[in-house]
Design a protein around this motif. Structure first.
Motif, mmCIF file in Angstrom:
data_model
loop_
_atom_site.group_PDB
_atom_site.id
_atom_site.type_symbol
_atom_site.label_atom_id
_atom_site.label_comp_id
_atom_site.label_asym_id
_atom_site.label_seq_id
_atom_site.Cartn_x
_atom_site.Cartn_y
_atom_site.Cartn_z
ATOM 1 N N GLU A 50 0.832 -1.203 0.000
ATOM 2 C CA GLU A 50 0.000 0.000 0.000
ATOM 3 C C GLU A 50 0.864 1.249 0.000
ATOM 4 O O GLU A 50 1.864 1.312 0.718
ATOM 5 C CB GLU A 50 -0.899 0.047 1.238
ATOM 6 C CG GLU A 50 -2.080 -0.865 1.144
ATOM 7 C CD GLU A 50 -3.151 -0.546 2.180
ATOM 8 O OE1 GLU A 50 -3.421 -1.453 2.990
ATOM 9 O OE2 GLU A 50 -3.714 0.566 2.162
ATOM 10 N N ASP A 94 0.273 5.690 -0.154
ATOM 11 C CA ASP A 94 -0.671 6.793 -0.058
ATOM 12 C C ASP A 94 0.005 8.044 -0.616
ATOM 13 O O ASP A 94 1.022 8.489 -0.079
ATOM 14 C CB ASP A 94 -1.061 7.003 1.415
ATOM 15 C CG ASP A 94 -2.224 7.964 1.591
ATOM 16 O OD1 ASP A 94 -2.441 8.818 0.700
ATOM 17 O OD2 ASP A 94 -2.902 7.863 2.621
ATOM 18 N N VAL A 123 -1.998 -1.317 -3.656
ATOM 19 C CA VAL A 123 -3.160 -0.519 -3.262
ATOM 20 C C VAL A 123 -2.686 0.922 -3.144
ATOM 21 O O VAL A 123 -1.790 1.231 -2.359
ATOM 22 C CB VAL A 123 -3.779 -1.020 -1.942
ATOM 23 C CG1 VAL A 123 -4.894 -0.088 -1.498
ATOM 24 C CG2 VAL A 123 -4.300 -2.442 -2.105
ATOM 25 N N HIS A 159 -3.666 4.923 -2.528
ATOM 26 C CA HIS A 159 -4.623 5.879 -1.961
ATOM 27 C C HIS A 159 -4.303 7.233 -2.589
ATOM 28 O O HIS A 159 -3.162 7.702 -2.507
ATOM 29 C CB HIS A 159 -4.487 5.953 -0.433
ATOM 30 C CG HIS A 159 -4.809 4.655 0.232
ATOM 31 N ND1 HIS A 159 -6.093 4.324 0.608
ATOM 32 C CD2 HIS A 159 -4.030 3.605 0.566
ATOM 33 C CE1 HIS A 159 -6.083 3.124 1.161
ATOM 34 N NE2 HIS A 159 -4.844 2.666 1.143
ATOM 35 N N LYS A 204 -9.380 4.708 -3.337
ATOM 36 C CA LYS A 204 -8.547 3.525 -3.108
ATOM 37 C C LYS A 204 -8.566 2.731 -4.411
ATOM 38 O O LYS A 204 -9.622 2.278 -4.850
ATOM 39 C CB LYS A 204 -9.111 2.691 -1.955
ATOM 40 C CG LYS A 204 -8.359 1.407 -1.704
ATOM 41 C CD LYS A 204 -9.027 0.622 -0.580
ATOM 42 C CE LYS A 204 -8.386 -0.735 -0.413
ATOM 43 N NZ LYS A 204 -9.075 -1.516 0.629
ATOM 44 N N THR A 208 -6.942 -0.492 -6.397
ATOM 45 C CA THR A 208 -6.215 -1.746 -6.252
ATOM 46 C C THR A 208 -5.780 -2.222 -7.626
ATOM 47 O O THR A 208 -6.613 -2.414 -8.516
ATOM 48 C CB THR A 208 -7.095 -2.819 -5.587
ATOM 49 O OG1 THR A 208 -7.544 -2.319 -4.313
ATOM 50 C CG2 THR A 208 -6.329 -4.119 -5.380
#
Length: 83
Positions: free
Chosen positions: A9, A11, A40, A42, A72, A74
């Protein structure tokens, strides 16, 4: 199977807020992915231009709006694609 190891992830909302171009950060994360891992992302918007780049790299995407300025996304390897 531990799915925590299958997801990376990042961001970029704060980067974009600070007017820092996040493309290299995203591409570095993509390079670090192992076979079958998902990325993922953000972001404060749905990054349509990124979808074409990621498709060329062998990824599909699924976008979900979490809040007004929180998306979000993916990215998953296409079936048969291994990094």
């Amino acid at each position: 199977m531990n799915t925590d190891n299958m997801i990376v992830e990042i961001d970029v909302r704060e980067d974009i807020k600070q007017k820092i171009e996040p493309f290299s950060k995203i591409m570095n994360a993509v390079k670090s992915l192992e076979a079958n891992q998902q990325l993922v992302l953000h972001a404060p918007f749905n990054p349509f231009p990124l979808f074409k780049v990621m498709k060329k790299k062998g990824f599909t995407h699924h976008s979900e709006q979490i809040d007004k300025k929180h998306w979000k996304i993916t990215f998953s390897p296409m079936k048969g694609e291994f990094l």
